[in-house]
Design an enzyme around this catalytic site. Sequence first.
Site, mmCIF file in Angstrom:
data_model
loop_
_atom_site.group_PDB
_atom_site.id
_atom_site.type_symbol
_atom_site.label_atom_id
_atom_site.label_comp_id
_atom_site.label_asym_id
_atom_site.label_seq_id
_atom_site.Cartn_x
_atom_site.Cartn_y
_atom_site.Cartn_z
ATOM 1 C CG ASP A 167 38.213 33.789 47.537
ATOM 2 O OD1 ASP A 167 37.662 34.894 47.671
ATOM 3 O OD2 ASP A 167 39.443 33.617 47.699
ATOM 4 C CG HIS A 216 36.145 39.257 48.005
ATOM 5 N ND1 HIS A 216 37.168 40.027 48.516
ATOM 6 C CD2 HIS A 216 36.648 37.996 47.885
ATOM 7 C CE1 HIS A 216 38.240 39.271 48.698
ATOM 8 N NE2 HIS A 216 37.949 38.038 48.324
ATOM 9 C CG HIS A 226 38.900 34.702 52.194
ATOM 10 N ND1 HIS A 226 38.074 35.807 52.167
ATOM 11 C CD2 HIS A 226 39.597 34.723 51.034
ATOM 12 C CE1 HIS A 226 38.273 36.465 51.037
ATOM 13 N NE2 HIS A 226 39.195 35.833 50.334
ATOM 14 C CG HIS A 269 40.293 32.959 42.242
ATOM 15 N ND1 HIS A 269 39.120 33.117 42.945
ATOM 16 C CD2 HIS A 269 41.252 33.614 42.949
ATOM 17 C CE1 HIS A 269 39.356 33.843 44.027
ATOM 18 N NE2 HIS A 269 40.638 34.152 44.055
#
Length: 303
Positions: A241, A78, A237, A264
């Site tokens: 990310d 973030h 969101h 991720h």
Amino acid sequence: MLQRTLAQEVSATGVGLHSGERVRLTLKPAAVNSGIVFCRTDLPEQPSVRVHPNLINDTRLSSTIVTETGLRIATIEHIMSAFAGLGIDNIKVELSAPEIPIMDGSSLPFIYLLESAGIVNQEQPKKFIRILKEVTVVEKDKEVHLSPYDGFKIRLNINFDHPVINRGNQTFEIDFKNTSYLDEIARARTFGFMQEIEFMRSHNLGLGGNLNNAIVIDEGDVLNPDGLRFDDEFVRHKILDAIGDLYVIGHPIIGFFEGIKSGHAINNKLLRALLDQPDSFEYVSFEANEQVPNSFHELPKIA
């Protein structure tokens, strides 16, 4: 276009989303070409490390730096997204605990923090990574791509079979030549499912999560009293990310990122795949701002 850092240092306190530990975060100006450096002030000798894709070695629900010596800097995505959104090239990030504070679950508090410190140009040109040919990583039903594009554009698809998420779009495309990171992405918060919380906490994850720093969803609705900030806040969101994950490479990317059920781990594998193919990209700088692709805006006006 020149490199950017802070005009002065600034601090905040918060709690780690996964560790639950209270942490003091201090952001400091840094010299040209020094990059984004994280420092653990709570450890002997205050070890520091410059962010790099090869150092993201824990991707369980976040992007976490783990060095060969065991130094950990958790949940950096973030704040990295905020650095990307404001074009910060050089900065020192000091932490009194092993995890970046979660703040409200978006990158907006970090944007405010950076703007309160002031953002200044430095005397050396900003370095970009321009994608020259497509690089792809595919894992089962997940895939990510970086391809040539004269600007910065993202298209991302999520796939959750849940009534709340189905109310909004699960695919979102944003071209930053036409719109603003601050307006469209920065406010989107992280989210989790109520039924997963017990499992997460049994694995020492999500210990600091609550309705003030994450969207929490039960079987049929959002539990947060104020609801959602966007109808499609979930996919926005995931874009937030992805922007943070990509900025781990240390420079703005001139190209098009596309993700299908990305996360991720696969985002980081894409960066490593890019670096393993030197003919797929080049480093570029621009002497005049008018040469810079429109996706990369001037410094935001600070009130």
